[in-house]
Design a protein around this motif. Structure first.
Motif, PDB file in Angstrom:
ATOM      1  N   LYS A 345       0.809  -1.214   0.000  1.00 48.61           N
ATOM      2  CA  LYS A 345       0.000   0.000   0.000  1.00 48.61           C
ATOM      3  C   LYS A 345       0.843   1.264   0.000  1.00 48.61           C
ATOM      4  O   LYS A 345       0.477   2.269  -0.586  1.00 48.61           O
ATOM      5  CB  LYS A 345      -0.939   0.014   1.211  1.00 48.61           C
ATOM      6  CG  LYS A 345      -1.949  -1.127   1.238  1.00 48.61           C
ATOM      7  CD  LYS A 345      -2.918  -0.944   2.399  1.00 48.61           C
ATOM      8  CE  LYS A 345      -3.843  -2.124   2.569  1.00 48.61           C
ATOM      9  NZ  LYS A 345      -4.641  -2.471   1.412  1.00 48.61           N
ATOM     10  N   THR A 346       1.992   1.218   0.682  1.00 51.76           N
ATOM     11  CA  THR A 346       2.832   2.420   0.799  1.00 51.76           C
ATOM     12  C   THR A 346       4.112   2.341  -0.005  1.00 51.76           C
ATOM     13  O   THR A 346       4.769   3.364  -0.221  1.00 51.76           O
ATOM     14  CB  THR A 346       3.216   2.644   2.275  1.00 51.76           C
ATOM     15  OG1 THR A 346       4.030   1.544   2.720  1.00 51.76           O
ATOM     16  CG2 THR A 346       1.972   2.754   3.155  1.00 51.76           C
ATOM     17  N   PHE A 347       4.509   1.124  -0.424  1.00 45.24           N
ATOM     18  CA  PHE A 347       5.769   0.872  -1.127  1.00 45.24           C
ATOM     19  C   PHE A 347       6.991   1.107  -0.241  1.00 45.24           C
ATOM     20  O   PHE A 347       8.112   1.204  -0.733  1.00 45.24           O
ATOM     21  CB  PHE A 347       5.893   1.692  -2.412  1.00 45.24           C
ATOM     22  CG  PHE A 347       4.783   1.457  -3.390  1.00 45.24           C
ATOM     23  CD1 PHE A 347       4.416   0.181  -3.769  1.00 45.24           C
ATOM     24  CD2 PHE A 347       4.077   2.524  -3.926  1.00 45.24           C
ATOM     25  CE1 PHE A 347       3.387  -0.038  -4.671  1.00 45.24           C
ATOM     26  CE2 PHE A 347       3.044   2.316  -4.832  1.00 45.24           C
ATOM     27  CZ  PHE A 347       2.696   1.026  -5.202  1.00 45.24           C
ATOM     28  N   PHE A 348       6.783   1.204   1.074  1.00 39.76           N
ATOM     29  CA  PHE A 348       7.920   1.319   1.987  1.00 39.76           C
ATOM     30  C   PHE A 348       8.545  -0.063   2.189  1.00 39.76           C
ATOM     31  O   PHE A 348       7.828  -1.065   2.269  1.00 39.76           O
ATOM     32  CB  PHE A 348       7.485   1.896   3.331  1.00 39.76           C
ATOM     33  CG  PHE A 348       7.082   3.339   3.287  1.00 39.76           C
ATOM     34  CD1 PHE A 348       7.595   4.189   2.322  1.00 39.76           C
ATOM     35  CD2 PHE A 348       6.188   3.859   4.209  1.00 39.76           C
ATOM     36  CE1 PHE A 348       7.224   5.528   2.255  1.00 39.76           C
ATOM     37  CE2 PHE A 348       5.813   5.191   4.162  1.00 39.76           C
ATOM     38  CZ  PHE A 348       6.333   6.032   3.184  1.00 39.76           C
ATOM     39  N   PRO A 349       9.880  -0.132   2.310  1.00 46.24           N
ATOM     40  CA  PRO A 349      10.539  -1.429   2.508  1.00 46.24           C
ATOM     41  C   PRO A 349      10.012  -2.164   3.739  1.00 46.24           C
ATOM     42  O   PRO A 349       9.627  -1.541   4.740  1.00 46.24           O
ATOM     43  CB  PRO A 349      12.007  -1.038   2.677  1.00 46.24           C
ATOM     44  CG  PRO A 349      12.140   0.271   1.958  1.00 46.24           C
ATOM     45  CD  PRO A 349      10.836   0.980   2.186  1.00 46.24           C
ATOM     46  N   SER A 350      10.024  -3.501   3.662  1.00 44.84           N
ATOM     47  CA  SER A 350       9.528  -4.341   4.749  1.00 44.84           C
ATOM     48  C   SER A 350      10.539  -5.441   5.037  1.00 44.84           C
ATOM     49  O   SER A 350      10.335  -6.608   4.692  1.00 44.84           O
ATOM     50  CB  SER A 350       8.166  -4.944   4.380  1.00 44.84           C
ATOM     51  OG  SER A 350       7.702  -5.819   5.382  1.00 44.84           O
ATOM     52  N   PRO A 351      11.661  -5.083   5.681  1.00 48.36           N
ATOM     53  CA  PRO A 351      12.667  -6.098   5.985  1.00 48.36           C
ATOM     54  C   PRO A 351      12.161  -7.088   7.031  1.00 48.36           C
ATOM     55  O   PRO A 351      11.204  -6.807   7.761  1.00 48.36           O
ATOM     56  CB  PRO A 351      13.840  -5.273   6.519  1.00 48.36           C
ATOM     57  CG  PRO A 351      13.218  -4.017   7.049  1.00 48.36           C
ATOM     58  CD  PRO A 351      12.053  -3.742   6.164  1.00 48.36           C
ATOM     59  N   GLY A 352      12.818  -8.236   7.114  1.00 48.73           N
ATOM     60  CA  GLY A 352      12.432  -9.237   8.094  1.00 48.73           C
ATOM     61  C   GLY A 352      12.865 -10.624   7.674  1.00 48.73           C
ATOM     62  O   GLY A 352      13.502 -10.814   6.625  1.00 48.73           O
ATOM     63  N   GLN A 353      12.510 -11.612   8.466  1.00 49.15           N
ATOM     64  CA  GLN A 353      12.889 -12.996   8.224  1.00 49.15           C
ATOM     65  C   GLN A 353      11.860 -13.693   7.336  1.00 49.15           C
ATOM     66  O   GLN A 353      10.680 -13.738   7.668  1.00 49.15           O
ATOM     67  CB  GLN A 353      12.989 -13.748   9.547  1.00 49.15           C
ATOM     68  CG  GLN A 353      13.362 -15.210   9.425  1.00 49.15           C
ATOM     69  CD  GLN A 353      14.810 -15.396   8.998  1.00 49.15           C
ATOM     70  OE1 GLN A 353      15.725 -14.834   9.606  1.00 49.15           O
ATOM     71  NE2 GLN A 353      15.037 -16.184   7.958  1.00 49.15           N
ATOM     72  N   ILE A 354      12.304 -14.217   6.207  1.00 49.79           N
ATOM     73  CA  ILE A 354      11.425 -15.041   5.372  1.00 49.79           C
ATOM     74  C   ILE A 354      11.327 -16.419   6.018  1.00 49.79           C
ATOM     75  O   ILE A 354      12.345 -17.054   6.302  1.00 49.79           O
ATOM     76  CB  ILE A 354      11.972 -15.157   3.939  1.00 49.79           C
ATOM     77  CG1 ILE A 354      11.991 -13.780   3.263  1.00 49.79           C
ATOM     78  CG2 ILE A 354      11.133 -16.136   3.116  1.00 49.79           C
ATOM     79  CD1 ILE A 354      12.622 -13.783   1.873  1.00 49.79           C
ATOM     80  N   THR A 355      10.100 -16.887   6.256  1.00 50.68           N
ATOM     81  CA  THR A 355       9.911 -18.199   6.880  1.00 50.68           C
ATOM     82  C   THR A 355       9.434 -19.255   5.884  1.00 50.68           C
ATOM     83  O   THR A 355       9.542 -20.454   6.154  1.00 50.68           O
ATOM     84  CB  THR A 355       8.906 -18.094   8.035  1.00 50.68           C
ATOM     85  OG1 THR A 355       7.674 -17.531   7.561  1.00 50.68           O
ATOM     86  CG2 THR A 355       9.459 -17.207   9.148  1.00 50.68           C
ATOM     87  N   ALA A 356       8.908 -18.813   4.763  1.00 51.90           N
ATOM     88  CA  ALA A 356       8.535 -19.744   3.689  1.00 51.90           C
ATOM     89  C   ALA A 356       8.638 -19.004   2.366  1.00 51.90           C
ATOM     90  O   ALA A 356       8.200 -17.859   2.252  1.00 51.90           O
ATOM     91  CB  ALA A 356       7.128 -20.288   3.886  1.00 51.90           C
ATOM     92  N   PHE A 357       9.229 -19.665   1.366  1.00 56.39           N
ATOM     93  CA  PHE A 357       9.392 -19.047   0.045  1.00 56.39           C
ATOM     94  C   PHE A 357       9.154 -20.123  -1.001  1.00 56.39           C
ATOM     95  O   PHE A 357       9.966 -21.035  -1.167  1.00 56.39           O
ATOM     96  CB  PHE A 357      10.797 -18.456  -0.092  1.00 56.39           C
ATOM     97  CG  PHE A 357      11.013 -17.701  -1.380  1.00 56.39           C
ATOM     98  CD1 PHE A 357      10.562 -16.399  -1.528  1.00 56.39           C
ATOM     99  CD2 PHE A 357      11.671 -18.297  -2.448  1.00 56.39           C
ATOM    100  CE1 PHE A 357      10.757 -15.707  -2.715  1.00 56.39           C
ATOM    101  CE2 PHE A 357      11.873 -17.613  -3.636  1.00 56.39           C
ATOM    102  CZ  PHE A 357      11.408 -16.319  -3.764  1.00 56.39           C
ATOM    103  N   ASN A 358       8.023 -20.030  -1.684  1.00 53.97           N
ATOM    104  CA  ASN A 358       7.641 -21.044  -2.668  1.00 53.97           C
ATOM    105  C   ASN A 358       7.204 -20.375  -3.973  1.00 53.97           C
ATOM    106  O   ASN A 358       6.026 -20.051  -4.155  1.00 53.97           O
ATOM    107  CB  ASN A 358       6.502 -21.910  -2.122  1.00 53.97           C
ATOM    108  CG  ASN A 358       6.927 -22.718  -0.919  1.00 53.97           C
ATOM    109  OD1 ASN A 358       7.828 -23.548  -1.014  1.00 53.97           O
ATOM    110  ND2 ASN A 358       6.303 -22.476   0.226  1.00 53.97           N
ATOM    111  N   PRO A 359       8.143 -20.153  -4.892  1.00 54.61           N
ATOM    112  CA  PRO A 359       7.796 -19.571  -6.187  1.00 54.61           C
ATOM    113  C   PRO A 359       6.928 -20.545  -6.987  1.00 54.61           C
ATOM    114  O   PRO A 359       7.046 -21.769  -6.834  1.00 54.61           O
ATOM    115  CB  PRO A 359       9.145 -19.369  -6.869  1.00 54.61           C
ATOM    116  CG  PRO A 359      10.156 -19.495  -5.790  1.00 54.61           C
ATOM    117  CD  PRO A 359       9.575 -20.413  -4.779  1.00 54.61           C
ATOM    118  N   PRO A 360       6.052 -20.045  -7.838  1.00 57.92           N
ATOM    119  CA  PRO A 360       5.199 -20.914  -8.648  1.00 57.92           C
ATOM    120  C   PRO A 360       5.994 -21.684  -9.684  1.00 57.92           C
ATOM    121  O   PRO A 360       7.102 -21.293 -10.057  1.00 57.92           O
ATOM    122  CB  PRO A 360       4.234 -19.927  -9.322  1.00 57.92           C
ATOM    123  CG  PRO A 360       4.999 -18.643  -9.367  1.00 57.92           C
ATOM    124  CD  PRO A 360       5.824 -18.615  -8.115  1.00 57.92           C
TER     125      PRO A 360
END
Length: 447
Positions: A345-360
């Motif tokens: 909504k704001t396009f502000f960065p959102s750093p943090g820990q990725i806990t699941a990453f599943n590309p299609p």
């Protein structure tokens, strides 16, 4: 071909370069910061070396550290990727002095295009249309007001050595100009060490369209057609496609020829991109030249079948282009969506820990990825974590593939712009190809 290449970059582009090097049997050396020790590209390279702290000036902008690793590992060449040192004249010159091949143009070409004012002057001499504006530095606010009055508001205040949206601002009157001129000059001085400013007329309702070129050391220069890059926020591209849905075949050919003229005007070698603004009547104007590989290069690769990184390596190694302009043709359509770790909504960065990453998964999609399911997105770097590229026989088919893939894209633990990208693909304006540079602003107003 080179035996060993150092990649002076990080994230998805480092992984991308490593992939092509492996296909050519070229050994790779990665350099990384303390924040990137667990990044995928570090383990993908044949050799990896820690070069400094998490901030870019402590690591990825540390020329001495990178050159030292290149020498210690007997790397014959350095691929700079995009951003960071990719358009840094001092870095290219240092490598030249150390007899290490810079996989890109020579330092003189980078220097000529590094100044937007010099670039304007050079392109005008080469017969490439330029945006109405100043070809000399604007020294004061009072001078800026007079120039703006002469060419008419709105105008763009621009830093000659700016980039990434820094040092540029649209103004509509004298009051806005007074604030913008001095603040952008200060920012340009802070970020780029040069606060030289100039002014251009704003081309309203424009499309941002660029031409990809390749040039070898034997006089052969070709263009690989165009890319539509108008969907941007804060002057940063979000969705790109090839070919542009706006251009007629006549304009496409004229722009391609102009791109070749631009490259030849500075005796350019390797891969480069000439960016244009194009109005609704398909008049086009030179904007700038990027003397490097672009983030959006995959869409060109998909419609031409040319591996641009492979061609960069071959040209830098002294090989001739294996094809001519007549050998190149457009096959189908391709669209790239940049996946950012940011609030949709704001396009502000959102750093943090990725806990699941599943590309299609799918036959009509490609992934260029810089993270995995254990990766921690830090605030130190650009928040782009991956690129999703869809392709098909037609634009409509490609949009369907892209939309389906975005719906199946899973990233847990951080916010991403995927919801926004899905909304864009479903919007009537995007589906019609009506994607001017004002697209996101107008789209967000309607939401």
């Amino acid at each position: 071909m080179f035996n060993k290449v150092l990649i002076a970059n990080r994230g998805e582009i480092a992984s991308r370069v490593i992939r092509t090097c492996k296909s050519l049997g070229v050994k790779t050396v990665a350099v990384y910061s303390e924040a990137d020790q667990e990044a995928p590209f570090v383990s993908e390279a044949d050799e990896s070396y820690l070069i400094g702290g998490p901030k870019v000036n402590e690591s990825y902008l540390n020329i001495d550290a990178i050159v030292n690793v290149a020498k210690e590992t007997n790397s014959e060449a350095v691929h700079p990727g995009y951003g960071l040192l990719s358009e840094n004249t001092d870095f290219a010159k240092r490598l030249e002095d150390e007899n290490i091949v810079f996989i890109g143009p020579d330092s003189n070409a980078i220097n000529q295009m590094g100044s937007k004012l010099t670039a304007r002057q050079t392109m005008e001499k080469a017969g490439v249309p330029i945006i109405p504006g100043t070809n000399d530095p604007v020294e004061s606010v009072e001078d800026a007001k007079q120039i703006a009055s002469d060419i008419g508001y709105p105008v763009m205040v621009k830093a000659s050595h700016g980039g990434g949206g820094i040092g540029m601002e649209i103004v509509h009157n004298d009051t806005e100009l007074e604030k913008a001129f001095e603040s952008n000059a200060r920012r340009a001085e802070q970020f780029f060490g040069n606060g030289t400013m100039f002014i251009e007329k704003v081309i309203e309702d424009a499309h941002h369209i660029e031409i990809q070129v390749l040039a070898d050391h034997y006089g052969e220069t070709v263009h690989l057609f165009d890319r539509e890059c108008s969907i941007q926020r804060r002057h940063q591209k979000v969705i790109e496609e090839a070919p542009s849905p706006l251009l007629s075949e006549e304009t496409r050919q004229e722009m391609g020829e102009a791109g070749v003229r631009a490259a030849k005007a500075i005796n350019y070698k390797n891969a480069g991109t000439i960016e244009f603004l194009v109005d609704e009547e398909q008049n086009f104007y030179f904007l700038e030249m990027n003397t490097r590989l672009q983030v959006e290069h995959p869409v060109t690769e998909q419609i031409t079948g040319v591996d641009l990184v492979e061609e960069q390596l071959k040209i830098a190694h002294g090989e001739k282009l294996s094809f001519s302009q007549e050998d190149l043709q457009i096959n189908g359509h391709a669209i790239e969506a940049r996946i950012y770790a940011e609030d949709p909504k704001t396009f502000f960065p959102s750093p943090g820990q990725i806990t699941a990453f599943n590309p299609p998964v799918g036959t009509n999609i490609r992934h260029d990825i810089g993270v995995n399911s254990q990766y921690k997105v830090t605030p130190y770097y650009d928040p782009m974590v991956a690129k999703l590229i869809a392709f098909g026989n037609s634009r409509a088919e490609t949009i369907d593939h892209l939309k389906d893939a975005l719906m199946d894209y899973e990233v847990v633990g951080i916010k991403t712009n995927i919801p926004f990208l899905i909304d864009v693909t479903q919007s009537p304006a995007f589906q019609k190809g009506d994607t001017r540079t004002s697209f996101i602003q107008e789209f967000m107003i309607k939401q």
